[in-house]
Enzyme design. Structure first.
Site, PDB file in Angstrom:
ATOM      1  N   LYS A 248       0.813  -1.230   0.000  1.00 42.11           N
ATOM      2  CA  LYS A 248       0.000   0.000   0.000  1.00 42.11           C
ATOM      3  C   LYS A 248       0.839   1.269   0.000  1.00 42.11           C
ATOM      4  O   LYS A 248       2.007   1.267   0.379  1.00 42.11           O
ATOM      5  CB  LYS A 248      -0.971  -0.034   1.173  1.00 42.11           C
TER       6      LYS A 248
ATOM      7  N   ARG B 250      -4.371  -9.890   4.255  1.00 43.57           N
ATOM      8  CA  ARG B 250      -4.767  -9.936   2.831  1.00 43.57           C
ATOM      9  C   ARG B 250      -3.576  -9.452   2.022  1.00 43.57           C
ATOM     10  O   ARG B 250      -3.187  -8.291   2.130  1.00 43.57           O
ATOM     11  CB  ARG B 250      -5.989  -9.030   2.641  1.00 43.57           C
TER      12      ARG B 250
HETATM   13  N1  HH2 Z   1      -7.722  -3.257   0.348  1.00 45.04           N
HETATM   14  C1  HH2 Z   1      -7.987  -3.264  -0.979  1.00 45.04           C
HETATM   15  C2  HH2 Z   1      -9.067  -4.004  -1.465  1.00 45.04           C
HETATM   16  N2  HH2 Z   1      -9.849  -4.739  -0.640  1.00 45.04           N
HETATM   17  N3  HH2 Z   1     -10.368  -5.493   1.530  1.00 45.04           N
HETATM   18  C3  HH2 Z   1     -10.122  -5.479   2.841  1.00 45.04           C
HETATM   19  N4  HH2 Z   1     -10.897  -6.191   3.681  1.00 45.04           N
HETATM   20  N5  HH2 Z   1      -9.082  -4.757   3.384  1.00 45.04           N
HETATM   21  C4  HH2 Z   1      -8.264  -4.002   2.607  1.00 45.04           C
HETATM   22  O1  HH2 Z   1      -7.351  -3.330   3.151  1.00 45.04           O
HETATM   23  C5  HH2 Z   1      -8.501  -3.986   1.185  1.00 45.04           C
HETATM   24  C6  HH2 Z   1      -9.581  -4.745   0.685  1.00 45.04           C
HETATM   25  C7  HH2 Z   1      -7.115  -2.500  -1.914  1.00 45.04           C
HETATM   26  O2  HH2 Z   1      -6.027  -3.251  -2.346  1.00 45.04           O
HETATM   27  P1  HH2 Z   1      -5.929  -3.998  -3.774  1.00 45.04           P
HETATM   28  O3  HH2 Z   1      -7.023  -4.985  -3.943  1.00 45.04           O
HETATM   29  O4  HH2 Z   1      -4.566  -4.556  -3.914  1.00 45.04           O
HETATM   30  O5  HH2 Z   1      -6.047  -2.831  -4.838  1.00 45.04           O
HETATM   31  P2  HH2 Z   1      -7.257  -2.244  -5.674  1.00 45.04           P
HETATM   32  O6  HH2 Z   1      -8.304  -1.748  -4.732  1.00 45.04           O
HETATM   33  O7  HH2 Z   1      -6.614  -1.126  -6.473  1.00 45.04           O
HETATM   34  O8  HH2 Z   1      -7.799  -3.350  -6.545  1.00 45.04           O
END
Ligand code: HH2
Length: 260
Positions: free
Chosen positions: A204, A238
């Site tokens: 992040k 995650r």
């Molecule tokens: N962060 C993201 C997406 N889903 N769900 C939970 N429970 N907690 C989190 O911190 C969280 C989440 C964002 O990360 P990522 O999926 O890698 O990126 P993007 O939102 O750009 O797809």
């Protein structure tokens, strides 16, 4: 929890797993590397992300979940804020709901209750378009803890059993880099709420801001963050990098449990 983003625009792996076959293969690889849960998402929630149409989100995630469910017994979680996507995902074989809005659409809570599946409620003030505009807290950890307890009460009022609730302080969602670092340092105050805690720290931007590193160079710091989270009682991390995280988490757990 291994991340499978079926999106063109996720902040660290956008476009890599948009093809259903590539997404399923990636999920199976993460399971092989030690993931206990696979989180499938079809809408990026990175700061400033443009919302995705329900039809597009369904078209991205449902074929992946349906195919994956026939090839593994590892539980699949659906990362969505839309109740209709969640319903279709459960129908296709998902077993857990991951709602980064924390149940802002109450139908999501009613669905978790009716389907009898666990739900992760995350703290996100507002929505991804505006959440990073000017986040302010007097005491971020106390305010996030209080907000999470309000989400719990709302979920319980809608019929979700307390034992079916996971909480997530929402790293990177409506928080500055300093807020995220403080929240991680004081994560024990969130785990003390008595619910299993899920954290998403992997790659992040607060890590990038703290160390001045681009997204492709944040593995070691993500592992450090995962270690601190588990030491502070987090139950699910995650992550994108499952093999390395699995080893770190297993080691931290062994040390943590030996000290009890
Ligand atoms: N962060 C993201 C997406 N889903 N769900 C939970 N429970 N907690 C989190 O911190 C969280 C989440 C964002 O990360 P990522 O999926 O890698 O990126 P993007 O939102 O750009 O797809």
């Amino acid at each position: 929890m291994g991340i499978v983003n079926v999106t063109p625009d996720s902040f660290s792996d956008g476009g890599r797993y948009l093809d259903p076959g590539a997404a399923v293969a990636h999920a199976l690889e993460l399971i092989e590397e030690g993931a206990d849960i696979i989180d499938v998402g079809g809408e990026s929630t990175r700061p400033g992300a443009i919302p995705v149409d329900e039809a597009d989100e369904l078209a991205r995630v449902i074929p992946v979940i349906r195919a994956l469910a026939t090839q593994t017994t590892t539980p699949i979680s659906i990362d969505t804020m839309k109740p209709h996507v969640a319903i279709a995902a459960l129908d296709a074989g998902a077993e857990m709901l991951n709602d980064v809005s924390g149940g802002q659409d109450r139908d999501m809570l009613r669905l978790a209750a009716a389907a009898g599946v666990p739900i992760c409620l995350m703290h996100m003030p507002g929505d991804p378009r505006t959440m990073q505009d000017d986040p302010r807290y007097d005491d971020v950890t106390r305010e996030v803890a209080a907000a999470l307890l309000e989400l719990v009460e709302q979920a319980v009022a809608d019929g979700v059993p307390r034992q079916g609730i996971f909480l997530d302080p929402g790293f990177g969602f409506g928080k500055t880099a300093a807020h995220n670092v403080e929240l991680l340092a004081r994560l024990d105050e969130i785990t003390a709420l008595g619910f299993p805690v899920l954290v998403g720290l992997s790659r992040k931007s607060f890590i990038g801001m703290t160390l001045g590193l681009p997204v492709e160079d944040r593995l070691e710091a993500s592992l450090a963050a995962a270690a601190i989270a588990v030491m502070n009682g987090a139950r699910i991390v995650r992550v994108h990098d499952v093999r390395a995280t699995r080893r770190v988490v297993d080691m931290v757990r062994a040390v943590r449990d030996a000290g009890r």
